[in-house]
Motif scaffolding. Structure first.
Motif, PDB file in Angstrom:
ATOM      1  N   LEU A   1      23.224 151.661  95.466  1.00 37.51           N
ATOM      2  CA  LEU A   1      23.087 153.091  95.593  1.00 37.51           C
ATOM      3  C   LEU A   1      23.624 154.023  94.250  1.00 37.51           C
ATOM      4  O   LEU A   1      23.032 154.730  93.728  1.00 37.51           O
ATOM      5  N   ALA A   2      24.634 153.445  93.842  1.00 42.94           N
ATOM      6  CA  ALA A   2      25.085 154.094  92.477  1.00 42.94           C
ATOM      7  C   ALA A   2      24.137 153.945  91.253  1.00 42.94           C
ATOM      8  O   ALA A   2      23.862 154.757  90.539  1.00 42.94           O
TER       9      ALA A   2
ATOM     10  N   ARG B   1      21.923 160.319 100.911  1.00 38.88           N
ATOM     11  CA  ARG B   1      23.293 160.860 101.633  1.00 38.88           C
ATOM     12  C   ARG B   1      23.470 159.992 102.988  1.00 38.88           C
ATOM     13  O   ARG B   1      24.668 159.474 103.298  1.00 38.88           O
ATOM     14  N   TRP B   2      22.495 159.779 103.650  1.00 38.24           N
ATOM     15  CA  TRP B   2      22.675 158.828 104.832  1.00 38.24           C
ATOM     16  C   TRP B   2      22.854 157.332 104.543  1.00 38.24           C
ATOM     17  O   TRP B   2      23.620 157.030 105.089  1.00 38.24           O
TER      18      TRP B   2
ATOM     19  N   ILE C   1      26.513 155.798 105.416  1.00 37.15           N
ATOM     20  CA  ILE C   1      26.409 154.418 105.971  1.00 37.15           C
ATOM     21  C   ILE C   1      27.208 153.387 105.549  1.00 37.15           C
ATOM     22  O   ILE C   1      27.931 152.514 106.050  1.00 37.15           O
ATOM     23  N   GLU C   2      26.929 153.117 104.113  1.00 36.03           N
ATOM     24  CA  GLU C   2      27.523 152.145 103.295  1.00 36.03           C
ATOM     25  C   GLU C   2      28.933 152.435 103.338  1.00 36.03           C
ATOM     26  O   GLU C   2      29.905 151.403 103.477  1.00 36.03           O
ATOM     27  N   ALA C   3      29.483 153.652 103.129  1.00 38.15           N
ATOM     28  CA  ALA C   3      30.887 154.005 103.183  1.00 38.15           C
ATOM     29  C   ALA C   3      31.573 153.315 104.721  1.00 38.15           C
ATOM     30  O   ALA C   3      32.617 152.853 104.740  1.00 38.15           O
TER      31      ALA C   3
ATOM     32  N   ALA D   1      34.468 150.734 104.902  1.00 36.59           N
ATOM     33  CA  ALA D   1      35.782 150.930 105.528  1.00 36.59           C
ATOM     34  C   ALA D   1      36.019 149.835 106.748  1.00 36.59           C
ATOM     35  O   ALA D   1      37.084 149.299 106.803  1.00 36.59           O
ATOM     36  N   LEU D   2      35.001 149.707 107.538  1.00 34.52           N
ATOM     37  CA  LEU D   2      35.253 148.628 108.888  1.00 34.52           C
ATOM     38  C   LEU D   2      35.544 147.217 108.072  1.00 34.52           C
ATOM     39  O   LEU D   2      36.295 146.433 108.594  1.00 34.52           O
TER      40      LEU D   2
END
Length: 177
Positions: A19-20, A35-36, A40-42, A46-47
């Protein structure tokens, strides 16, 4: 289990890197899709990090490896609140999901050391959450001030141009009676 966890960490890292690296192309093509995907990736990241930290603590216990995983998780939380401060609610969701697997596991442990570390993580979580709220507000306030400064600069440039025209007109009138 830890091997699969490492694989999931690597996969989320590759997703974030993709993505980056493709930000400009993807964002100009479809900013909403980017953005979606970023959101979702963030959330998945985190999980996964929270799960890996909880797994390390449950399977290994408190040793050097689990402490390193906990410190990495804390650093990820601290760094992410800065990068996610512009995102509406995403930074708060990220911090909650990052610590959600860890804190209950630690607080409800039979070992006093794990409960103590759980309290430290809970305190850190609360601090990170409130810092994200503050950074989020400051980010949008800074954007507002920046827009006001841009408008003020445009008004000043227009006034300067009008002054120049006025001085030229007065000078012309004074030279030609």
């Amino acid at each position: 289990v830890l091997f699969r966890s490492g694989f999931m960490l690597a996969a989320t890292s590759v997703g974030r890197l993709y993505l980056a690296l493709n930000f400009k192309k993807m964002y100009t093509t479809s900013s909403q899709l980017w953005r979606w995907l970023f959101s979702i990736e963030a959330i998945v990241s985190a999980l996964v990090w929270g799960g890996v930290c909880a797994l390390a603590l449950s399977s290994i216990g408190i040793d050097t490896t689990s402490v390193m995983v906990m410190l990495s998780t804390a650093v990820i939380a601290a760094g992410s609140i800065v990068s996610l401060s512009p995102a509406s609610r995403l930074g708060g969701v990220f911090v909650v999901l990052l610590f959600l697997p860890i804190i209950p596991f630690m607080l409800f442990s039979n070992e006093a050391l794990k409960r103590g570390i759980g309290l430290l993580f809970l305190t850190f979580f609360i601090l990170m959450f409130f810092m994200w709220i503050r950074l989020h507000a400051e980010y949008w306030q800074a954007l507002s001030v920046r827009a006001e400064l841009r408008r003020a600069k445009e008004v000043a440039e227009e006034a300067n141009a009008a002054k120049g025209i006025f001085i030229a007109s007065v000078s012309h009138e004074l030279r030609t009676p």
